[in-house]
Write a protein that holds these residues in place. Structure first.
Motif, PDB file in Angstrom:
ATOM      1  N   LEU A 286       0.832  -1.199   0.000  1.00  0.00           N
ATOM      2  CA  LEU A 286       0.000   0.000   0.000  1.00  0.00           C
ATOM      3  C   LEU A 286       0.870   1.253   0.000  1.00  0.00           C
ATOM      4  CD1 LEU A 286      -3.343   0.521   1.745  1.00  0.00           C
ATOM      5  CD2 LEU A 286      -1.618   2.299   1.970  1.00  0.00           C
ATOM      6  N   GLU A 287       1.939   1.240   0.773  1.00  0.00           N
ATOM      7  CA  GLU A 287       2.844   2.389   0.804  1.00  0.00           C
ATOM      8  C   GLU A 287       3.448   2.640  -0.573  1.00  0.00           C
ATOM      9  OE1 GLU A 287       6.939   3.866   3.060  1.00  0.00           O
ATOM     10  OE2 GLU A 287       6.531   1.739   2.778  1.00  0.00           O
ATOM     11  N   SER A 289       2.184   1.751  -3.395  1.00  0.00           N
ATOM     12  CA  SER A 289       1.095   2.189  -4.279  1.00  0.00           C
ATOM     13  C   SER A 289       0.875   3.685  -4.157  1.00  0.00           C
ATOM     14  CB  SER A 289      -0.192   1.438  -3.940  1.00  0.00           C
ATOM     15  OG  SER A 289      -0.043   0.046  -4.132  1.00  0.00           O
ATOM     16  N   ALA A 290       0.940   4.187  -2.935  1.00  0.00           N
ATOM     17  CA  ALA A 290       0.772   5.622  -2.726  1.00  0.00           C
ATOM     18  C   ALA A 290       1.912   6.408  -3.366  1.00  0.00           C
ATOM     19  CB  ALA A 290       0.686   5.925  -1.234  1.00  0.00           C
ATOM     20  N   THR A 293       1.373   6.474  -7.110  1.00  0.00           N
ATOM     21  CA  THR A 293       0.281   7.385  -7.446  1.00  0.00           C
ATOM     22  C   THR A 293       0.764   8.826  -7.443  1.00  0.00           C
ATOM     23  OG1 THR A 293      -1.358   5.871  -6.535  1.00  0.00           O
ATOM     24  CG2 THR A 293      -2.011   8.169  -6.761  1.00  0.00           C
ATOM     25  N   ARG A 294       1.606   9.168  -6.492  1.00  0.00           N
ATOM     26  CA  ARG A 294       2.126  10.530  -6.418  1.00  0.00           C
ATOM     27  C   ARG A 294       2.966  10.864  -7.651  1.00  0.00           C
ATOM     28  NH1 ARG A 294       6.644  12.979  -3.720  1.00  0.00           N
ATOM     29  NH2 ARG A 294       6.224  15.180  -3.343  1.00  0.00           N
ATOM     30  N   TYR A 337      -5.842  -1.134  -1.723  1.00  0.00           N
ATOM     31  CA  TYR A 337      -4.862  -0.379  -2.493  1.00  0.00           C
ATOM     32  C   TYR A 337      -5.531   0.749  -3.276  1.00  0.00           C
ATOM     33  CZ  TYR A 337      -2.195  -4.601  -1.435  1.00  0.00           C
ATOM     34  OH  TYR A 337      -1.609  -5.665  -0.790  1.00  0.00           O
ATOM     35  N   SER A 339      -7.609   2.711  -2.221  1.00  0.00           N
ATOM     36  CA  SER A 339      -7.783   3.883  -1.363  1.00  0.00           C
ATOM     37  C   SER A 339      -6.671   4.904  -1.569  1.00  0.00           C
ATOM     38  CB  SER A 339      -7.831   3.462   0.110  1.00  0.00           C
ATOM     39  OG  SER A 339      -6.556   2.987   0.543  1.00  0.00           O
ATOM     40  N   VAL A 340      -5.532   4.450  -2.080  1.00  0.00           N
ATOM     41  CA  VAL A 340      -4.415   5.380  -2.292  1.00  0.00           C
ATOM     42  C   VAL A 340      -4.025   5.482  -3.757  1.00  0.00           C
ATOM     43  CG1 VAL A 340      -3.476   5.055   0.015  1.00  0.00           C
ATOM     44  CG2 VAL A 340      -2.668   3.587  -1.849  1.00  0.00           C
ATOM     45  N   CYS A 341      -4.713   4.758  -4.635  1.00  0.00           N
ATOM     46  CA  CYS A 341      -4.352   4.841  -6.047  1.00  0.00           C
ATOM     47  C   CYS A 341      -5.602   4.848  -6.897  1.00  0.00           C
ATOM     48  CB  CYS A 341      -3.404   3.697  -6.424  1.00  0.00           C
ATOM     49  SG  CYS A 341      -4.029   2.025  -6.190  1.00  0.00           S
TER      50      CYS A 341
END
Length: 409
Positions: A286-287, A289-290, A293-294, A337, A339-341
Motif C-alpha cells: 500500500l505504501e 502504491s501511494a 500514485t504521487r 490499495y 484507497s491510495v491509487c
C-alpha cells in the motif's frame, strides 16, 4: 544502464478522440472519418519522434442518443453500420477501438450483453453509478449492471466479453482508456492521449546508483527517478502534439498519465519489487502504491485527465496474474490499495456462480470508497462460467493473461 530518454521505454497506449453522433446515420461516416483523421495525425507525429502508438480510439456520446434502442435487432443494425465505417477507415492498420458510450436506462443496459457478444472491441461501454447527498449509491442501477456482467459471462466465450464493460463510480469524462471512457457532449471534438510506462518506471529504478539504505531516503530517490523520467516523456509527447495541425473545432484536452500496464510490458509486480516490496500483496504494498500514485499525480505542466493514477489490472499484467496462483492477494487487498491509487477492481476473474448480491456488495464497497475519497474508481469483473476460486482461467484473447479465479467473500 538504459537511456531513460529512449522513446521505446514509454509507449503511447492510445490516442483517443471524443465524438458526438446523432440519429442521422447518414452523418456518421463524416464525423467518424474526421475523428480518425485527427487521431492519425497525432499518431503519425508521435511515431516520427520514435514513440510506439498502439491504438487509436473513439468515444461516442451515450449510445441511446444515436442508436435505435427499441430492441437488439435495431441497435445491432446501427452498430453494424458503424463497424463497417470504421473498417473502411482503418487504412494505416493501427488498431481501432470504439466505445459506444455509456448506457443509462434499464433498456440500454439490457442490450449490452448481446452487443458486446456480437461486436466485441467495437462495443466498449460503461455505466456511471450515482450517489445521493448521503453517499448512498443507486443500488437498482448496480443490480442491473450485475445482471449484465453475469449475462456477458454466460454468452461470450470463457466470459471474456466483460473486458468490454465496466461500472464507473465518480468518473469524469475524458478517460482515454476503455471501457471506462465516455462523454455527454461537453467533450465533443476533444483529443486525449494515454501512456504505457511500466518499462520506463522499472528502468528508472534500476538506474539508481548508490542506493541509500535508509527507507525514507530510498523512497525519495525512487520518486525522483520515476518522476523525472516520466516528466521527460510527458513533455516530449505534449510538445509533439502541440505542433500537429488539427481540424477546426478539435482541441488537445490532456493526457492520462497512468502507467496502464499490459501483458506486453514490464509487470507492475517488478516495479513493486524494485521498490523493495518482497512481493505484491506483502506489507509495504500500500505504501508503494501511494508513492507510485504521487508520481502520476505531480507532473508539471501536464493537464492530467482521466485516471492519471496507478492501474492494477489483474489479467492484463503477467506478474499480477501469476501472483494469484501464489495466493499473494485477494479482492480485499485490491480494494484497500484503491484507497491510495486507482483504478478499483480491474479485470478481476471471479467464480461464475458468484451470487448477484455478493457481486453487488463488492461494487458498493468500491463505489462508496470512490465517492468518500473523491476519486475515480471502476469495477470490471469477469465471472468465469464453471470455475471456482483457485481454478485457472483459459482465456484466449491476446489482451488477457491467465490466472487463478478470485473469490468474492
Amino acid at each position: 544502464m538504459q537511456n531513460l530518454t529512449d522513446p521505446a521505454l514509454c509507449r503511447v497506449r492510445t490516442v483517443t478522440a471524443f465524438v458526438s453522433l446523432d440519429k442521422d446515420a447518414g452523418r456518421w461516416a463524416d464525423k467518424l472519418a474526421e475523428a480518425k483523421q485527427q487521431c492519425d495525425h497525432i499518431a503519425a507525429a508521435l511515431q516520427q519522434r520514435g514513440y510506439t502508438v498502439q491504438s487509436v480510439r473513439m468515444v461516442a456520446n451515450p449510445f441511446g442518443e444515436y442508436l435505435d434502442t427499441a430492441d437488439i435487432a435495431a441497435a445491432s443494425q446501427g452498430l453494424a453500420q458503424i463497424r463497417d465505417i470504421l473498417n473502411r477507415l482503418n487504412a494505416n492498420g493501427l488498431r481501432i477501438r470504439f466505445a459506444i458510450g455509456e448506457a443509462r436506462t434499464p433498456q440500454e443496459i439490457a442490450l449490452l450483453p448481446e452487443l458486446i457478444r456480437d461486436f466485441g472491441d467495437l462495443s466498449n461501454a460503461c455505466v456511471n453509478i450515482d450517489a445521493d447527498e448521503h453517499g448512498v449509491l443507486d443500488n437498482g442501477q448496480i443490480l442491473r449492471c450485475v445482471e449484465a456482467v453475469r449475462r456477458i459471462g454466460e454468452i461470450t466465450p470463457r466470459g471474456e466479453g466483460n473486458f468490454n464493460f465496466t461500472v464507473n463510480f465518480n468518473c469524469n469524462e475524458l478517460i482515454p482508456y476503455f471501457p471506462a471512457g465516455y462523454h455527454r457532449g461537453g467533450s465533443d471534438k476533444k483529443l486525449v492521449v494515454g501512456l504505457e510506462s511500466p518499462d520506463l518506471l522499472a528502468a528508472a529504478l534500476r538506474g539508481l546508483n548508490n542506493l541509500p539504505e535508509a527507507h525514507e531516503d530510498f523512497r525519495r530517490a525512487a520518486f525522483d527517478a520515476m518522476s523525472g523520467a516520466l516528466q521527460y516523456h510527458a513533455d516530449q509527447v505534449q510538445a509533439c502534439i502541440a505542433e500537429v495541425p488539427l481540424a477546426a473545432g478539435w482541441t488537445y484536452a490532456g493526457m492520462d498519465t497512468s502507467a496502464a500496464p499490459s501483458k506486453n510490458c514490464t509487470s507492475m509486480v517488478e516495479v513493486y519489487r524494485l521498490l523493495r516490496v518482497p512481493h505484491f500483496g506483502a506489507a509495504g504494498t500500500l505504501e508503494a502504491s501511494a508513492l507510485l500514485t504521487r508520481v502520476f499525480k505531480t507532473l508539471k505542466n501536464v493537464r492530467a485527465v482521466g485516471f492519471s493514477g496507478l492501474m492494477l489490472a489483474v489479467v492484463e499484467d503477467e506478474g499480477l496474474a501469476a501472483a494469484t496462483y501464489a495466493d499473494s492477494y485477494d479482492l480485499q487487498h485490491l480494494i484497500a490499495y484503491s484507497s491510495v491509487c486507482g483504478i478499483g477492481l480491474d479485470t478481476v476473474p471471479i467464480e461464475g456462480g458468484t451470487p448477484s448480491e455478493k457481486t453487488a456488495a463488492i461494487m458498493r464497497d468500491t463505489g462508496t470508497m470512490a465517492f468518500r475519497l473523491n476519486k475515480p474508481l471502476t469495477v470490471r469483473l469477469f465471472p468465469v462460467p464453471g470455475l471456482k476460486a483457485g481454478m485457472s482461467t483459459a482465456f484466449e484473447s491476446d489482451d488477457l493473461c491467465n490466472c487463478a479465479v478470485l473469490a468474492v467473500k
